[in-house]
Design an enzyme around this catalytic site. Structure first.
Site, PDB file in Angstrom:
ATOM      1  N   HIS A   1       0.243  31.072  -8.620  1.00  0.00           N
ATOM      2  CA  HIS A   1      -0.859  30.352  -9.256  1.00  0.00           C
ATOM      3  C   HIS A   1      -1.562  29.417  -8.270  1.00  0.00           C
ATOM      4  CE1 HIS A   1       0.755  31.044 -13.604  1.00  0.00           C
ATOM      5  NE2 HIS A   1       0.053  32.058 -13.152  1.00  0.00           N
TER       6      HIS A   1
ATOM      7  N   ASP B   1      -2.790  26.466  -8.321  1.00  0.00           N
ATOM      8  CA  ASP B   1      -2.386  25.060  -8.161  1.00  0.00           C
ATOM      9  C   ASP B   1      -1.067  24.926  -7.402  1.00  0.00           C
ATOM     10  OD1 ASP B   1      -1.115  26.153 -10.495  1.00  0.00           O
ATOM     11  OD2 ASP B   1      -0.619  24.128 -11.166  1.00  0.00           O
ATOM     12  N   HIS B   2      -0.521  26.056  -6.957  1.00  0.00           N
ATOM     13  CA  HIS B   2       0.700  26.049  -6.146  1.00  0.00           C
ATOM     14  C   HIS B   2       0.466  26.611  -4.745  1.00  0.00           C
ATOM     15  CE1 HIS B   2       3.638  25.064  -9.438  1.00  0.00           C
ATOM     16  NE2 HIS B   2       2.532  25.334 -10.117  1.00  0.00           N
TER      17      HIS B   2
ATOM     18  N   HIS C   1       7.288  32.748 -16.432  1.00  0.00           N
ATOM     19  CA  HIS C   1       5.975  32.105 -16.246  1.00  0.00           C
ATOM     20  C   HIS C   1       5.047  33.068 -15.517  1.00  0.00           C
ATOM     21  CE1 HIS C   1       3.148  28.803 -15.716  1.00  0.00           C
ATOM     22  NE2 HIS C   1       3.147  29.002 -14.403  1.00  0.00           N
TER      23      HIS C   1
ATOM     24  N   HIS D   1       5.452  19.714 -12.196  1.00  0.00           N
ATOM     25  CA  HIS D   1       4.453  19.001 -12.999  1.00  0.00           C
ATOM     26  C   HIS D   1       5.063  17.803 -13.705  1.00  0.00           C
ATOM     27  CE1 HIS D   1       1.100  21.938 -12.818  1.00  0.00           C
ATOM     28  NE2 HIS D   1       2.065  22.842 -12.721  1.00  0.00           N
TER      29      HIS D   1
END
Length: 257
Positions: A58, A60-61, A112, A169
């Site tokens: 993803h 944001d990673h 996920h 997170h």
């Protein structure tokens, strides 16, 4: 000696920064944004970024990976079953890598995403689990099935009680509100909800968590508990046939909580 520090990114991400005090080398986990890492390196000009660890694909990673790699020459490790920008070494379940003199074990934890991995350091009991296991929660099922995520969480829950959970997170407070809805009579959940509420009011990070605490307060690790099964059965209007069914119902409930 290794020091671990959280670098904040976006609205609620943490980039974990591992610092080897002897060699002045650092490794980062899931740098979705290069800027916080670059700022740290500029403030510590005698340190070098040597390794980048990625749990899943993803944005944001992985968003900062290519810039950091090109500017520092850091080696990028990531899951073999996902497309990771700049990846130098593709990792599979059970593999072990050496980073900053530490041995890290790779654990595949689909759910996920389908190729999601976690990194476990057995001497210090550190777990870098991305968006699979959260403090008091778990990741949404963007690609995998409830059965896959349940199995992945069971693998992580089997690690030692003292394992420190470094997830990606700051979701702990909202997760605990859900946990309290699932188990309103669980004193450990109530106490943790109060504590984390105070921490967040003070601007304090709620991580890392500890696996023993997760087993006591995280509903997604408690699908076998009578209190959880009864609450889910009451909501669903029927008895649940298995822990997997309880987990699936919990995840669907949390999605709309």
């Amino acid at each position: 000696m290794i020091k671990i520090e959280a670098l904040s990114a976006f609205s609620d991400n943490y980039i974990w920064l591992l610092q080897d005090q002897q060699s002045k080398r650092v490794a980062v986990v899931d740098p979705g944004d290069a800027a916080p890492v670059k700022a740290w390196l500029q403030a510590h000009s005698d340190w070098t970024l040597s390794d980048i660890l990625i749990t899943h694909h993803h944005a944001d990673h992985v968003g900062g990976v290519e810039q950091l790699r090109s500017e520092t020459g850091a080696r990028v490790y990531g899951p073999a079953n996902e497309t990771i920008p700049g990846r130098d070494q593709a990792l599979v379940d059970g593999e072990r890598i050496e980073v900053l003199g530490l041995t890290l074990q790779v654990i595949e934890v689909p759910g996920h995403t389908l190729g999601h991995i976690a990194f476990y350091q057995g001497d210090h009991h550190w777990l870098f689990c991305g968006d699979t296991l959260f403090a008091a929660g778990c990741g949404r099922l963007f690609e995998g099935s409830p059965a896959q995520m349940h199995n992945s969480l069971q693998r992580l829950a089997a690690l030692p009680d003292s394992t420190l959970v470094y997830c990606a997170h700051e979701y702990t407070l909202s997760n605990l509100r859900f946990a309290h809805a699932v188990e309103p009579d669980n004193p450990a959940v109530a106490a943790r909800l109060q504590q984390v509420s105070e921490w967040r009011e003070q601007g304090r990070i709620s991580l890392p968590s500890q696996l023993a605490l997760e087993r006591a307060t995280n509903p997604f690790l408690r699908a076998a508990e009578t209190s959880v099964k009864e609450m889910v059965a009451s909501r669903e209007g029927r008895a649940m046939g298995s822990e997997g069914e309880v987990f699936a119902a919990l995840r669907a409930w949390k999605d709309h909580f």
